[in-house]
Design an enzyme around this catalytic site. Structure first.
Site, mmCIF file in Angstrom:
data_model
loop_
_atom_site.group_PDB
_atom_site.id
_atom_site.type_symbol
_atom_site.label_atom_id
_atom_site.label_comp_id
_atom_site.label_asym_id
_atom_site.label_seq_id
_atom_site.Cartn_x
_atom_site.Cartn_y
_atom_site.Cartn_z
ATOM 1 N N LYS A 185 -12.701 -27.328 -31.962
ATOM 2 C CA LYS A 185 -12.521 -28.128 -33.210
ATOM 3 C C LYS A 185 -12.715 -26.819 -34.084
ATOM 4 O O LYS A 185 -11.964 -26.473 -35.243
ATOM 5 C CB LYS A 185 -13.056 -29.503 -33.237
ATOM 6 N N GLU A 191 -20.956 -21.019 -26.943
ATOM 7 C CA GLU A 191 -20.922 -21.287 -25.827
ATOM 8 C C GLU A 191 -19.486 -20.869 -25.737
ATOM 9 O O GLU A 191 -19.213 -19.870 -24.739
ATOM 10 C CB GLU A 191 -20.772 -22.095 -24.988
ATOM 11 N N GLY A 244 -14.852 -34.250 -33.032
ATOM 12 C CA GLY A 244 -14.912 -33.667 -31.020
ATOM 13 C C GLY A 244 -14.863 -34.911 -30.367
ATOM 14 O O GLY A 244 -13.704 -34.949 -29.355
ATOM 15 N N ARG A 245 -15.981 -36.151 -29.723
ATOM 16 C CA ARG A 245 -15.330 -36.530 -29.260
ATOM 17 C C ARG A 245 -14.555 -37.540 -28.908
ATOM 18 O O ARG A 245 -14.682 -38.519 -27.937
ATOM 19 C CB ARG A 245 -17.120 -37.297 -29.151
ATOM 20 N N GLU A 330 -23.858 -39.590 -28.534
ATOM 21 C CA GLU A 330 -23.809 -38.861 -30.006
ATOM 22 C C GLU A 330 -23.675 -39.139 -30.477
ATOM 23 O O GLU A 330 -23.661 -39.167 -32.304
ATOM 24 C CB GLU A 330 -22.635 -37.392 -29.594
ATOM 25 N N HIS A 361 -27.403 -45.998 -2.875
ATOM 26 C CA HIS A 361 -27.847 -45.633 -2.174
ATOM 27 C C HIS A 361 -28.332 -45.309 -2.155
ATOM 28 O O HIS A 361 -29.467 -43.930 -1.784
ATOM 29 C CB HIS A 361 -26.837 -44.900 -0.406
ATOM 30 N N LYS A 472 -29.363 -25.809 -31.971
ATOM 31 C CA LYS A 472 -28.685 -24.270 -32.280
ATOM 32 C C LYS A 472 -29.052 -23.100 -33.225
ATOM 33 O O LYS A 472 -28.819 -22.168 -33.271
ATOM 34 C CB LYS A 472 -27.069 -24.963 -32.910
HETATM 35 O O1 F6P Z 1 -22.782 -29.242 -30.544
HETATM 36 C C1 F6P Z 1 -22.007 -30.872 -30.830
HETATM 37 C C2 F6P Z 1 -20.673 -30.436 -31.246
HETATM 38 O O2 F6P Z 1 -20.581 -30.618 -32.485
HETATM 39 C C3 F6P Z 1 -19.777 -31.844 -30.099
HETATM 40 O O3 F6P Z 1 -20.090 -32.831 -31.255
HETATM 41 C C4 F6P Z 1 -18.545 -31.108 -30.477
HETATM 42 O O4 F6P Z 1 -17.349 -31.868 -29.647
HETATM 43 C C5 F6P Z 1 -19.028 -29.893 -29.515
HETATM 44 O O5 F6P Z 1 -20.068 -29.558 -30.045
HETATM 45 C C6 F6P Z 1 -17.820 -28.380 -29.849
HETATM 46 O O6 F6P Z 1 -17.938 -28.353 -30.831
HETATM 47 P P1 F6P Z 1 -16.123 -27.847 -30.884
HETATM 48 O O7 F6P Z 1 -15.554 -28.220 -30.477
HETATM 49 O O8 F6P Z 1 -16.648 -27.521 -32.582
HETATM 50 O O9 F6P Z 1 -16.390 -26.229 -30.556
#
Ligand code: F6P
Length: 502
Positions: A185, A191, A244-245, A330, A361, A472
């Site tokens: 987003k 990462e 995002g979620r 979240e 199990h 972060k």
């Molecule tokens: O660190 C949390 C977060 O902001 C989530 O809410 C989001 O889904 C994820 O990181 C990834 O963010 P982006 O889509 O901006 O890379």
């Protein structure tokens, strides 16, 4: 006002779950509901008519209807970030201009998919989707649940910054036949950007002529994607107001739309829209997400349950617990209300779970005989996802239903306490007609609205996530300045692992 509401809820007599069908024979009819191919069964919970009435009053006191209208009208429901939350517009339910905008962006995605299918970007057999959190969990779940026999493209999702994840994902991919989808987003997530850079390098090593020409950006920050090197024609934007979620319905769902085909993606959106309409228009006592939220609140606040177990009795839904962990934890893992004051009770339960029958199990011992009270949710499908001997599916479903019955009924054994089962343990069952785009869309939208309804009842904002920021920031500071300025434990770990020790 609302404290009185909670007092009223706490004052409702608690039924004995073990004999609840004898004392309340009409409960199966009252506490089951079928919506969009999903049958919800809450009859094995402590919900009673009196409790439902008390919760309806709480919802009224919290102005639930006005909050729900605000969500669908595109009003600012995320005040800390000054934003609306318009994931419903992606499936055609919401403010007219937002729905039109989302439709236009979907057309754009479809046109690009048509071009890819026509090999306008060169031959494509593999799709490497890079993203994290909401930019990965949804597409991963969709492909895992629905893509097994799609036979169109091989899709791999890489989220973790650990290089092992990347190496594993591309192990059987030919760089010359790979399309890279970078999903973020913000287009700044550390990462994702590191994995995307490694993907470009992997393509260069694989002698791909124009690696950036094989990149599709899925983002609400097109400028950042352009800056990174993606051509504007291959950027699939989505609106800033889609969290995002909550974003798998937008261009973040691109690998699923490409991997499953456009019709399947559309059917997913339609299933979600059917649940949207149900949530928007149904009265409280017939409203699946709201009833589920009432029950969540009862277990969290009255029975002090800190966790909720979720078990998918279907291998295709094995990623559902991880997806819902982000959605629920979240969204509602907060300590302050919308007005900034401290919350007056527990918020999101720890959502955890696994796959049946495997989990039986491993962790079900604790569910049956442990000291914790854990409301359990079972999810199963009437239609199997395989063509094997029907005995497999019969055994799967039988086990699922047996667990719910056993948790509720228990078994006395005065002479041998180790072999006694206390019973009286609640469970909900969601029985899907099948695991198909329409039903899965409805299921995921159900969970979104349930999360929202819980937030309204607790007066919290489910649409921000500042809790993730501090870690972060500190990681960035360590990267930049090394171990100095941290506590001795953190500094020693950095020294040891990064080789800074003299
Ligand atoms: O660190 C949390 C977060 O902001 C989530 O809410 C989001 O889904 C994820 O990181 C990834 O963010 P982006 O889509 O901006 O890379």
């Amino acid at each position: 006002m609302t404290d009185i509401m909670w007092e009223a809820i706490r004052a409702v007599a608690e039924p004995d779950l073990k004999s609840i069908f004898d004392t309340d024979p009409g409960r199966l009819d009252r506490l089951t509901l079928t919506v969009a191919g999903l049958r919800f069964d809450w009859s094995k919970t402590h919900m009673t008519g009196a409790l439902m009435t008390a919760f309806e009053r709480l919802a009224e006191a919290r102005n639930f209807t006005a909050h729900r209208d605000a969500l669908f009208s595109g009003a600012v429901v995320n005040p800390t970030e000054g934003r609306a939350a318009e994931h419903c517009a992606e499936r055609g339910e919401g403010a007219a201009d937002s729905v039109a905008h989302a439709k236009m962006l979907h057309y754009r995605m479809r046109a690009l998919i048509d071009a890819i299918e026509a090999e306008a970007l060169g031959p494509v057999r593999h799709i490497l989707h890079i993203g994290i959190g909401g930019s990965a969990l949804g597409p991963d779940l969709l492909m895992d649940a629905l893509g097994r026999d799609a036979g169109r493209y091989d899709v791999a999702v890489v989220s973790n910054v650990d290089g092992c994840a990347f190496e594993e994902a591309v192990k059987n991919f030919d760089p010359q036949a790979t399309l890279l989808a970078v999903a973020s987003k913000t287009f700044t997530t550390t990462e994702t950007m590191l994995n995307a850079r490694s993907a470009i390098n992997w393509m260069i090593e694989g002698e791909v002529d124009d690696p950036y020409g094989r990149v599709i950006a899925l983002t609400a920050s097109p400028d950042k994607a352009i800056e990174w090197g993606v051509d504007e024609t291959r950027i699939l934007p989505f609106s800033e107001t889609v969290g995002g979620r909550y974003s798998l319905w937008s261009s973040i769902g691109f690998p699923a739309a490409l991997g499953l085909g456009w019709d399947a993606f559309e059917s997913l959106l339609e299933g979600a829209a059917e649940m949207d309409r149900h949530f928007r228009l149904s009265p409280p006592e017939k409203n699946a997400p709201l009833i589920a939220a009432f029950i969540d609140q009862y277990y969290a606040r009255v029975k002090a349950c800190q966790t909720r177990g979720l078990f998918a009795y279907d291998e295709r839904l094995r990623l559902l617990p991880s997806y819902l962990q982000q959605l629920e934890m979240e969204s509602n893992g907060k300590s302050v209300k919308v007005d900034g004051s401290p919350v007056d009770g527990p918020t999101a339960p720890v959502t955890w779970g696994g796959v049946g029958t495997d989990a039986q199990h491993a962790v079900f011992q604790l569910l049956h005989q442990g000291t914790h009270l854990i409301p359990v949710e079972f999810i199963a499908s009437i239609e199997p996802g395989h063509a094997l001997d029907p005995a497999h599916h019969a055994a799967l479903l039988t086990n699922c239903f047996a667990q719910g019955a056993a948790l509720m009924r228990g078994r006395d054994n005065a002479g041998d306490p180790a072999r006694a089962y206390p019973g009286g343990r609640p469970s909900t069952t969601i029985l899907m007609e099948d695991v198909a785009p329409h039903t899965l869309g409805a299921l995921l939208a159900f969970y979104e609205h349930r999360t929202f309804a819980n937030a309204v009842l607790m007066e919290i904002n489910p649409f921000d996530q500042f809790g993730v920021e501090l870690g972060k920031e500190i990681a960035k500071a360590i990267e930049k300045d090394g171990p100095s300025g941290f506590d001795p434990s953190t500094s020693a770990l950095i020294d040891l692992a990064m080789g800074n020790d003299d």
